[in-house]
Design an enzyme around this catalytic site. Structure first.
Site, PDB file in Angstrom:
ATOM      1  NE  ARG A  41     111.862  18.031  70.268  1.00  7.84           N
ATOM      2  CZ  ARG A  41     113.123  17.665  70.076  1.00  7.84           C
ATOM      3  NH1 ARG A  41     114.112  18.485  70.456  1.00  7.84           N
ATOM      4  NH2 ARG A  41     113.416  16.506  69.531  1.00  7.84           N
ATOM      5  NE  ARG A  72     106.839  20.615  67.922  1.00 12.95           N
ATOM      6  CZ  ARG A  72     107.262  19.527  68.576  1.00 12.95           C
ATOM      7  NH1 ARG A  72     107.212  18.354  67.996  1.00 12.95           N
ATOM      8  NH2 ARG A  72     107.751  19.635  69.795  1.00 12.95           N
ATOM      9  CD  GLU A 103     103.149  15.476  65.113  1.00 13.91           C
ATOM     10  OE1 GLU A 103     103.842  15.284  66.132  1.00 13.91           O
ATOM     11  OE2 GLU A 103     102.449  16.498  64.943  1.00 13.91           O
ATOM     12  CG  ASN A 127     109.341  10.117  68.069  1.00 16.97           C
ATOM     13  OD1 ASN A 127     109.979   9.551  67.188  1.00 16.97           O
ATOM     14  ND2 ASN A 127     109.921  10.827  69.006  1.00 16.97           N
ATOM     15  CG  ASP A 128     102.954  12.062  68.615  1.00 15.53           C
ATOM     16  OD1 ASP A 128     102.663  11.262  69.527  1.00 15.53           O
ATOM     17  OD2 ASP A 128     103.182  13.257  68.826  1.00 15.53           O
ATOM     18  NE  ARG A 155     105.215  10.113  71.226  1.00 15.72           N
ATOM     19  CZ  ARG A 155     106.206  10.940  71.546  1.00 15.72           C
ATOM     20  NH1 ARG A 155     107.395  10.460  71.815  1.00 15.72           N
ATOM     21  NH2 ARG A 155     106.008  12.241  71.561  1.00 15.72           N
TER      22      ARG A 155
END
Length: 572
Positions: A304, A340, A429, A452-453, A463
């Site tokens: 990240r 990313r 995502e 997650n997304d 979320r």
């Protein structure tokens, strides 16, 4: 870790818990047993009262309390490291937010005491953040913890938090604030059980990072009392109350076997039939790399880059970025490192990117959309990555976040190649890109699924909201079906498909994901051992069978339970 009967609280035998095990979402494969200690409940909201000290004195009290809390959170952040550090640093920044302080002052100016002024200002600020959703909605949950800390300072009482009973214990709480999770003494806290939360909550993520035995979202745990003896079985997601001697002995044997497995020599991730499944690490800073390697990470599946951008008033220079990327790549010679690009936008407002208000930022200008709108930032990041790649021998892969369309995919991969980056892919995502994965992969060199997304957008549930935790389970067959679409597209196009969301850290779900076509898994480093062990128990055919069983269920709980029953029924 277990404790002997002599270490149990003297009144433990007098407590009576529920007759059947309590069910929640387990984190990892661990099992632990011991006496329950309940988390101290937060203080009640203060009543309105008119100040008898005067505004200046109330101002001074507030500033002293807020400064002390912000300093304490910053110190905890520095000591915690990892994901906990990022969360705690964000809390410290919120505590010292001048806008929030102005709101407190406004209420004091109207005659209120400091305690009520802080309470009312924080409540208003929290409502604003919750309405914004996304990253800001996530920060709203932190305000309750900050408020309780400031209130305790003002009242001169102990801050609600993790108790210290003087013996090892199982902590039961409504939920844990990041500041509490970050400083848990793992020699004392045998396991964690929360009443609220879901598999992607802060508590779950930080517990996974610490390698804790934990179960989240166990609503019936509200019936547990301090002194109850429990077995916390994360593998099954069950809390057994007042277990028998036979159940305790079985749990002890499992705990011992798991410890021995974690101390075995590290090996590459693979299924029982030898099918390789590279196990990679999710990292947030270059300094996290050494610990990941020590835990057996075969590379990086998600780096990240937000840490370079979120704490500055202006975008970092190409040179600053290049040095950070070079430090990361140097830690993984000849290994895959997936970076990313900046995943920010209206949900993570940056003054140099996009800080315009949006009614629903989770569906707004974020990810690649935001980068295209600020093309200079996108190009500078690609320049820095290309320059770092040229001076190291890691295998750099670069991916764009929040890619929705085939056109976005073609745009990004062409741009990455323009900068000389050899391997360019996309994050999947949202359902749109999952359903068109074969066309997306016609342009991209690889896909990485952010579960997650993907779960958030598939279930239409934010979320970051505790009230939506029941919808945030990547075991849901609708989510798994989308993962299967991407996996099948990867097979047809001959392109790799990785998983880099929290789902990859769930050992049994990791096997299911491989059965759906995932070719690599990336997770918090602490989860690597459990996932490696679970993969080694199943062949590719068995993984595909478990995937089919999970897909045939009607809901997340049914999918998890059916897969678990099938997995542990197989002779070993």
């Amino acid at each position: 870790m277990t404790i002997s009967p002599s270490e149990q609280p003297k009144d433990a035998s007098a407590t009576v818990g529920p007759a059947s095990p309590l069910r929640g979402v387990g984190i990892g494969l661990g099992v632990a047993q011991g006496p329950v200690v309940r988390m101290v409940e937060p203080a009640a909201a203060p009543e309105y009262a008119t100040s008898t000290l005067g505004a200046e004195a109330e101002y001074a009290r507030v500033r002293e309390a807020i400064t002390a809390v912000a300093d304490e959170l910053a110190a905890r952040a520095e000591a915690a490291g990892g994901a906990a550090q990022e969360v705690l640093e964000a809390q410290a920044m919120i505590a010292a937010d001048p806008t929030l302080l102005d709101e407190v002052d406004d209420r004091i100016n109207r005659g209120a005491i400091a305690e009520w002024a802080v309470y009312d200002a924080f409540a208003g600020f929290k409502a604003t953040l919750e309405a914004a959703g996304g990253y800001l909605g996530e920060r709203a949950a932190d305000l309750d913890d900050i408020f309780q800390r400031v209130l305790a300072r003002l009242q001169g009482v102990e801050v609600p938090g993790v108790p210290n009973p003087g013996h090892p214990f199982v902590l039961v709480a409504r939920d844990l604030a990041p500041a509490d999770t970050a400083i848990l003494d793992l020699d004392q806290v045998l396991a964690l059980v929360t009443i609220d939360g879901g598999p992607t909550s802060h508590t779950a993520i930080l517990a996974r990072e610490k390698g804790m035995v934990a179960i989240v979202g166990a609503a019936d745990a509200a019936a547990l009392n301090t002194g109850d003896t429990v077995i916390v079985d994360a593998a099954s997601g069950l809390v057994t109350v007042n277990p028998t001697d036979t159940e305790k002995a079985r749990a002890t044997r499992r705990s011992t076997a798991r410890l021995a497995s974690s101390e075995a020599p590290l090996a590459p991730g693979a299924l029982a039939d030898g099918t390789p499944v590279p196990l990679l690490a999710n990292l947030g800073k270059p300094t996290d790399a050494a610990a990941a390697v020590a835990l057996g990470a075969e590379g990086v599946g998600l780096f990240r880059t937000e840490f370079l951008f979120l704490s500055t008033a202006q975008a970092p220079t190409v040179a600053q970025q290049r040095e950070s990327y070079r430090a990361l790549l140097d830690a993984f010679p000849k290994r895959k490192v997936v970076v990313r690009l900046l995943d920010a936008g209206a949900d993570k407002p940056l003054p140099f990117l996009n800080d315009a208000h949006e009614e629903n930022p989770a569906l707004g200008l974020r990810g690649l959309r935001a980068l295209r709108a600020s093309n200079d930032i996108l190009r500078e990041q690609l320049t820095a990555l290309a320059e770092a790649d040229a001076t190291t021998d890691a295998d750099l892969w670069v991916m764009a976040p929040m890619v929705t369309t085939v056109e976005e995919t073609a745009y990004f991969t062409a741009l990455a190649r323009e900068f000389g980056l050899r391997t360019a892919g996309v994050m999947i995502e949202v359902p749109a890109s999952a359903l068109l994965a074969d066309r997306v992969l016609a342009h991209a060199d690889f896909a990485s699924i952010g579960t997650n997304d993907l779960t958030q957008y598939t279930m239409a549930a934010d979320r970051m909201l505790n009230s939506m935790a029941g919808f945030q389970d990547p075991w849901h067959p609708a989510v798994l079906r989308l993962v299967g679409e991407v996996g099948a597209a990867g097979v047809r196009t001959g392109k790799p498909v990785g998983i880099c969301g929290e789902a990859a850290a769930d050992p049994l779900l990791a096997v299911v994901l491989v059965g759906l076509g995932a070719t690599s898994l990336s997770m918090a480093p602490a989860a690597l051992a459990d996932v490696r062990h679970m993969l080694s128990r199943h062949t590719l055919d068995e993984a595909r069978n478990l995937a089919g069983i999970a897909l045939a269920a009607s809901d997340a709980a049914g999918a998890r339970q059916a897969a678990m029953a099938a997995a542990f029924a197989q002779p070993r």
